[in-house]
Enzyme design. Structure first.
Site, mmCIF file in Angstrom:
data_model
loop_
_atom_site.group_PDB
_atom_site.id
_atom_site.type_symbol
_atom_site.label_atom_id
_atom_site.label_comp_id
_atom_site.label_asym_id
_atom_site.label_seq_id
_atom_site.Cartn_x
_atom_site.Cartn_y
_atom_site.Cartn_z
ATOM 1 C CG HIS A 1 1.666 0.166 4.059
ATOM 2 N ND1 HIS A 1 1.434 -0.961 4.805
ATOM 3 C CD2 HIS A 1 1.432 1.216 4.882
ATOM 4 C CE1 HIS A 1 1.052 -0.598 6.015
ATOM 5 N NE2 HIS A 1 1.048 0.712 6.092
ATOM 6 C CG HIS B 1 3.107 1.498 10.991
ATOM 7 N ND1 HIS B 1 3.857 0.956 9.968
ATOM 8 C CD2 HIS B 1 1.896 1.785 10.467
ATOM 9 C CE1 HIS B 1 3.110 0.899 8.876
ATOM 10 N NE2 HIS B 1 1.926 1.401 9.139
ATOM 11 C CG HIS C 1 -0.118 5.899 7.034
ATOM 12 N ND1 HIS C 1 0.808 5.864 8.052
ATOM 13 C CD2 HIS C 1 -0.238 4.608 6.600
ATOM 14 C CE1 HIS C 1 1.220 4.611 8.231
ATOM 15 N NE2 HIS C 1 0.600 3.832 7.373
ATOM 16 C CG HIS D 1 -4.365 2.528 12.364
ATOM 17 N ND1 HIS D 1 -3.263 1.858 12.877
ATOM 18 C CD2 HIS D 1 -4.247 2.458 11.013
ATOM 19 C CE1 HIS D 1 -2.516 1.427 11.884
ATOM 20 N NE2 HIS D 1 -3.086 1.779 10.736
ATOM 21 C CG HIS E 1 -4.670 -2.314 9.826
ATOM 22 N ND1 HIS E 1 -4.144 -2.624 8.590
ATOM 23 C CD2 HIS E 1 -4.472 -0.987 9.998
ATOM 24 C CE1 HIS E 1 -3.641 -1.523 8.039
ATOM 25 N NE2 HIS E 1 -3.836 -0.507 8.870
ATOM 26 C CG PHE F 1 1.916 -2.775 9.369
ATOM 27 C CD1 PHE F 1 0.624 -2.297 9.185
ATOM 28 C CD2 PHE F 1 2.544 -2.515 10.570
ATOM 29 C CE1 PHE F 1 -0.027 -1.576 10.184
ATOM 30 C CE2 PHE F 1 1.898 -1.791 11.575
ATOM 31 C CZ PHE F 1 0.613 -1.329 11.380
ATOM 32 C CG HIS G 1 -4.403 4.272 6.402
ATOM 33 N ND1 HIS G 1 -3.700 4.937 7.373
ATOM 34 C CD2 HIS G 1 -4.248 2.951 6.649
ATOM 35 C CE1 HIS G 1 -3.113 4.050 8.167
ATOM 36 N NE2 HIS G 1 -3.431 2.831 7.747
#
Ligand code: C2O
Length: 570
Positions: A170, A191, A200, A317, A321, A338, A351
């Site tokens: 990632h 992203h 993803h 999303h 996070h 990230f 996810h």
């Protein structure tokens, strides 16, 4: 200590813009509870120079004339220092150091044999269960899989199936170590565009198969964190148990137990806020495939700016996070950045639900086509290691039908958000009155969101026309966590209500590193439902927009603001 030394050597080779930083470096201390692999030095830290430090971003080429799909990275040129997170000084002079400072090298093991992945046959799809309904037996499977992955970290740090290696995938695809093949100096970023969902999906696909392989259960399927349902709007219980391999101390400690998750970045968690957010991102704001999936991103493009994200990526999303990461860590690790997000086992469950949202959105009726048929989308490609340690190349086109990948989701009711109706007001706001405290949009921008901004924005048509609010040319410091909210005709200061009729939407950014400057991006907000909710007066041909900073508003600049007809924006 040897590991500390070698990592310091690595740091010392970087240019240091601020001389105080290097002094402070010598005194810095590890953030407590900071790493799952305890500062073990990675052998690739020694390879400095081999990967090469690429040229300045001024070398970034413009858009290629010929449209091209994003190519998979060339692993042999992965820059071990590419994902390095720079230290920063706080205003009080203390130094901000990444919590997992000793191991931000996220280059994968190198192999030169790449095969095109072929989807294996299966007789029975794997069923991904809702995490809050997992049986103890099922839970034990995920625990055991993560335990074995973490054990692989110890036994063979170069096994691509180890937990750290999996987490690094990632980081590698979103924090700068890969240049695009043929475009030196231009990062790969998965992203902020239409490849967010497919990348993803593939990532979880291989992660899930590796879990199954390591525990000897080919039916294993990842649990999903059902945060869109009121019963799932908290950290699933097993993840809070201190001795479980699913525990991660790099989370916001206030959010263990029954705290309600926030799907709206920077806002306190509340069921009503979350249901409203789900309805907005899945339905009201999704007016085309691109608005839901994210805008285009092709070979040679600089990393897209955060407002190019689709409605789900930028909403629930990002919210989860931000809510899960630890704000006491310098860079909101783990889930809140990230580079480190994959180091929290909840990432894969978060996810899984993000992926489930893609499947649900596809199944909802709409007056537009849900698929993206652009070959630059369908042919975009990535590399992953499969469960047998083979390096494989996959394309977006092979994952758009998730059922062909051999998994399905256990049913969970979506009616709580599908049927949600937000509060509406009877009496329209007096816009003339509101403008007394506002500036004209033409005068107020460009501006950061360090302070609340209140502006008068003209409408192309009167009253309840089909229109879109556009916040133009947003530029951010990509390394900062950022959130702000947008309200329209808010004459009663309702900005802290869970849901107010005047709430139009929000902007947020999960921090990440970008070596190449990101494309400035436009945030669009569909106003149709909002005009109903605020009961906008038929004759109104302007509105008053209020932008409220929630987190680090000084790290974002808005170039302009306007309202355009819906047709002009989609
Ligand atoms: Cu790649 Cu939720 O992030």
């Amino acid at each position: 200590m040897a590991s500390l030394q070698s990592s310091f050597t690595v740091l010392a080779t970087k240019p240091t813009p601020n001389p105080r930083l290097s002094q402070l470096r010598a005194r810095r201390s590890m953030v407590s509870c900071s790493t799952s692999n305890g500062g073990r030095v990675d052998r690739r830290n020694m390879l400095l120079g081999l990967g090469g430090l690429y040229g300045a971003s001024s070398l970034v080429p413009g858009r290629t004339a010929r449209a091209d799909p994003l190519l998979p990275p060339d692993l042999s040129t992965c820059d071990p220092e590419g994902a390095y997170i720079p230290e920063r000084l706080n205003p009080d002079g203390t130094v901000n150091t990444p919590a997992i400072q000793l191991d931000v090298n996220c280059c994968p093991p190198y192999t030169d044999t790449i095969t095109d992945y072929e989807l294996p046959l299966f007789s029975q799809p794997r069923t991904r269960p809702a995490a809050h309904r997992m049986t103890p037996e099922y839970l034990e499977k995920y625990e055991e899989a993560i335990r074995r992955m973490k054990q692989l970290d110890e036994d063979d740090p170069n096994d691509p199936r180890g937990f750290t290696q999996q987490a690094n995938i990632h980081c590698a695809y979103c924090n700068g170590p890969y240049d695009q093949v043929g475009h030196p100096g231009v990062d790969i970023q998965v992203h902020n565009s239409w490849i967010f969902f497919p990348f993803h999906r593939w990532y979880l696909y291989f992660f899930e198969r590796i879990c199954g392989e390591l525990i000897g259960d080919p039916t294993f399927a990842l649990p999903y964190w059902n945060w869109d349902h009121p019963d799932g709007m908290h950290l699933p219980a097993p993840f809070s148990v201190g001795y479980s391999p699913l525990y991660d101390c790099n989370r916001d400690q206030r959010h263990f137990g029954n705290a309600i998750v926030s799907l709206l970045p920077g806002r306190p968690g509340a069921i009503e806020t979350n249901l409203n957010q789900m309805k907005e991102e899945m339905i009201n704001q999704s007016v085309s495939a691109i608005t839901f999936m994210g805008k285009n991103y092709r070979a040679g493009d600089p990393p897209p700016g955060p407002a190019r994200r689709g409605t789900s990526e930028r909403g629930s999303h990002g919210g989860v996070h931000v809510w899960t990461g630890n704000p006491k860590n310098p860079f909101n690790e783990n889930l809140g950045n990230f580079y480190s997000a994959g180091r929290d086992p909840i990432f894969y469950c978060h996810h899984a639900n993000v992926d489930r949202m893609w499947t649900i959105w596809e199944s909802l009726p709409a007056d537009y086509i849900k698929a993206i048929n652009d070959p630059d989308y369908l042919d975009a490609a990535f590399l992953f290691y499969d469960e047998k340690k083979n390096l494989v190349r996959v394309k977006v086109r092979d994952c758009v039908d998730y059922k062909a990948l051999g998994y399905v989701y256990e049913y969970s009711d979506i009616k709580p958000w599908l049927n949600y109706t937000p509060p509406r007001r009877e009496v329209p706001a007096n816009v003339q009155e509101l403008t007394k405290t506002a500036q004209a949009a033409t005068q107020a921008f460009p501006s950061t969101v360090a302070e609340t901004i209140t502006v008068v924005v003209p409408k192309p048509a009167k009253g309840r026309a089909d229109e879109v609010l556009v916040l133009e040319s947003i530029v951010t410091d990509s390394t900062e966590l950022i959130a702000f909210d947008i309200f329209v005709n808010d004459d009663k200061n309702s900005t802290d209500e869970a849901v107010s009729p005047e709430f139009a939407g929000s902007f947020s950014q999960v921090p990440h590193r970008s070596r190449t400057a990101e494309t400035p991006s436009d945030l669009t907000i569909v106003l149709k439902e909002l005009y109903k909710n605020i009961n906008i007066a038929d004759e109104d041909d302007f509105v008053v927009v209020t932008i409220i900073p929630r987190i680090n508003g000084e790290a974002v600049t808005i170039g302009g603001i306007k309202i355009v007809p819906l047709a002009a924006a989609t």
